[in-house]
Write a protein that holds these residues in place. Structure first.
Motif, PDB file in Angstrom:
ATOM      1  N   VAL A 195     -10.890  67.186  22.060  1.00 28.23           N
ATOM      2  CA  VAL A 195      -9.851  67.203  23.091  1.00 28.23           C
ATOM      3  C   VAL A 195     -10.308  68.013  24.299  1.00 28.23           C
ATOM      4  O   VAL A 195     -10.110  67.608  25.458  1.00 28.23           O
ATOM      5  N   ILE A 196     -10.927  69.156  24.052  1.00 31.12           N
ATOM      6  CA  ILE A 196     -11.441  69.972  25.157  1.00 31.12           C
ATOM      7  C   ILE A 196     -12.538  69.233  25.912  1.00 31.12           C
ATOM      8  O   ILE A 196     -12.577  69.215  27.147  1.00 31.12           O
ATOM      9  N   PHE A 213     -11.296  66.474  28.126  1.00 34.73           N
ATOM     10  CA  PHE A 213     -10.762  67.029  29.370  1.00 34.73           C
ATOM     11  C   PHE A 213     -11.892  67.373  30.332  1.00 34.73           C
ATOM     12  O   PHE A 213     -11.824  67.056  31.536  1.00 34.73           O
ATOM     13  N   GLY A 270     -13.532  64.077  31.662  1.00 37.82           N
ATOM     14  CA  GLY A 270     -12.685  63.401  32.642  1.00 37.82           C
ATOM     15  C   GLY A 270     -12.591  64.170  33.944  1.00 37.82           C
ATOM     16  O   GLY A 270     -12.607  63.577  35.038  1.00 37.82           O
ATOM     17  N   LEU A 271     -12.505  65.498  33.853  1.00 36.88           N
ATOM     18  CA  LEU A 271     -12.418  66.323  35.053  1.00 36.88           C
ATOM     19  C   LEU A 271     -13.678  66.200  35.900  1.00 36.88           C
ATOM     20  O   LEU A 271     -13.605  65.989  37.118  1.00 36.88           O
ATOM     21  N   THR A 294      -6.988  68.271  39.882  1.00 43.42           N
ATOM     22  CA  THR A 294      -6.991  69.176  38.732  1.00 43.42           C
ATOM     23  C   THR A 294      -5.732  69.021  37.902  1.00 43.42           C
ATOM     24  O   THR A 294      -5.790  68.926  36.662  1.00 43.42           O
ATOM     25  N   ASN A 312      -5.672  65.799  35.803  1.00 42.07           N
ATOM     26  CA  ASN A 312      -6.474  65.852  34.583  1.00 42.07           C
ATOM     27  C   ASN A 312      -5.830  66.725  33.517  1.00 42.07           C
ATOM     28  O   ASN A 312      -5.959  66.437  32.321  1.00 42.07           O
ATOM     29  N   TRP A 313      -5.126  67.773  33.917  1.00 45.73           N
ATOM     30  CA  TRP A 313      -4.379  68.576  32.944  1.00 45.73           C
ATOM     31  C   TRP A 313      -3.236  67.772  32.348  1.00 45.73           C
ATOM     32  O   TRP A 313      -2.931  67.896  31.151  1.00 45.73           O
ATOM     33  N   CYS A 329      -4.759  65.473  29.824  1.00 48.66           N
ATOM     34  CA  CYS A 329      -5.140  66.228  28.631  1.00 48.66           C
ATOM     35  C   CYS A 329      -3.920  66.538  27.768  1.00 48.66           C
ATOM     36  O   CYS A 329      -4.038  66.591  26.530  1.00 48.66           O
ATOM     37  N   ASN A 350      -3.109  64.407  24.715  1.00 49.50           N
ATOM     38  CA  ASN A 350      -3.878  64.543  23.476  1.00 49.50           C
ATOM     39  C   ASN A 350      -3.444  65.739  22.645  1.00 49.50           C
ATOM     40  O   ASN A 350      -3.947  65.920  21.526  1.00 49.50           O
ATOM     41  N   TRP A 374      -9.641  78.978  32.172  1.00 48.65           N
ATOM     42  CA  TRP A 374      -9.851  77.529  32.263  1.00 48.65           C
ATOM     43  C   TRP A 374      -9.131  76.931  33.466  1.00 48.65           C
ATOM     44  O   TRP A 374      -9.646  76.004  34.103  1.00 48.65           O
ATOM     45  N   SER A 387     -11.365  75.162  36.266  1.00 54.47           N
ATOM     46  CA  SER A 387     -11.178  73.729  36.521  1.00 54.47           C
ATOM     47  C   SER A 387     -10.970  73.461  38.012  1.00 54.47           C
ATOM     48  O   SER A 387     -11.444  72.444  38.538  1.00 54.47           O
TER      49      SER A 387
END
Length: 292
Positions: free
Chosen positions: A109-110, A113, A116-117, A147, A150-151, A154, A157, A185, A189
């Motif tokens: 999952v991390i 992210f 994708g970022l 940003t 994308n969060w 994420c 998930n 983070w 990011s």
């Protein structure tokens, strides 16, 4: 006056304006002026944070318009990947599935992210070229927009992590370290998105290069394999900027003990990223509009 109006059909002759005409002086930024303008750009972007979040939400709705599950296709994809890879690699590496599957779930999952970022960051300014040319908006607004988007992706998930942790009775350590890791983070990011967006605006080769780098880093970084598998040389993993940053977030969630040097290495890599990005943005901010 009547004579002047008759001799000039277009209208009366207007008197010439008195005084010197205004002159527009265009001078390049020197010294700390570029850093001051970059700071003002950041502050203006934060004041428009609500607008950035709204645009991010609209981006997600537009991306999955007409889809049956929408962004939850990512949740389904993550579930299948975790189940398939967890059973296979736990058997190949002779690890207990009750320990390995929660580790693999949070790691994937991390990494999804991060991947994708970094992929979308390369085209952030290019995608927003019409807005950059049409309106005088701070550049940081587009960075916050990318940003936050994308969060949000994420977050879809997170249910996979919750289900796996509940199924295998994995209890996260709710300490200050987890909150501090989320803050690090969040800041990283933003700066990573800005850094790659600048490079992507200047060089169109950055997206394919970044895709190749991500493929290599996926296998080099402890994502599908635990760092404990390295009997010697585990300290060399700190030279990988992604390892300490992933570890400070993954460790408290899986209940693993962190090495003493993980947090200093994570903060060092974060500070280096922030300094390089801010310096680069301050120096080329005035030229970004001509690159997109």
């Amino acid at each position: 006056m009547d004579t002047l109006q008759a001799s000039h059909p277009s209208g009366p002759i207007l008197p010439e304006p008195s005084g010197p005409e205004p002159v527009l002086h265009l001078e390049p930024e020197h010294g700390f002026a570029c850093f001051r303008h970059a700071w003002h750009d950041f502050m203006e972007g934060l004041t428009l944070g609500k607008l950035a979040c709204t645009l991010s939400w609209l981006d997600i709705k537009q991306r999955y318009r007409g889809s049956l599950l929408g962004p939850f296709w990512l949740t389904l994809s993550a579930t299948i990947m975790v189940a398939a890879m967890g059973l296979l690699y736990s058997y190949l590496m002779h690890m207990d599935v009750h320990i390995y599957l929660p580790f693999l779930t949070i790691s994937l999952v991390i990494w999804m992210f991060v991947s994708g970022l970094m992929t979308e960051s390369c085209t952030t300014f290019n995608t927003a070229a019409s807005m950059i040319h049409a309106a005088r908006l701070p550049y940081s607004l587009h960075i916050i927009r990318s940003t936050v988007r994308n969060w949000m992706v994420c977050a879809h998930n997170v249910p996979v992590v919750v289900v796996v942790f509940l199924w295998f009775h994995t209890t996260p350590h709710w300490t200050w370290a987890l909150l501090a890791a989320l803050v690090v983070w969040g800041v990283d990011s933003f700066f990573l998105t800005l850094f790659l967006a600048i490079l992507g605006a200047r060089f169109r080769d950055i997206p394919p290069i970044m895709a190749s780098i991500l493929q290599i880093l996926f296998f080099v970084t402890p994502v599908i394999w635990a760092p404990e598998l390295m009997s010697v040389g585990e300290e060399w993993l700190l030279l990988d900027p992604f390892f300490p940053l992933i570890e400070i977030l993954r460790g408290p969630l899986t209940g693993d003990h962190l090495s003493v040097m993980v947090w200093p290495a994570a903060l060092l890599w974060s500070a280096l990223l922030g300094v390089i990005t801010c310096t680069l943005f301050a120096r080329i901010r005035a030229r970004l509009a001509y690159w997109v």
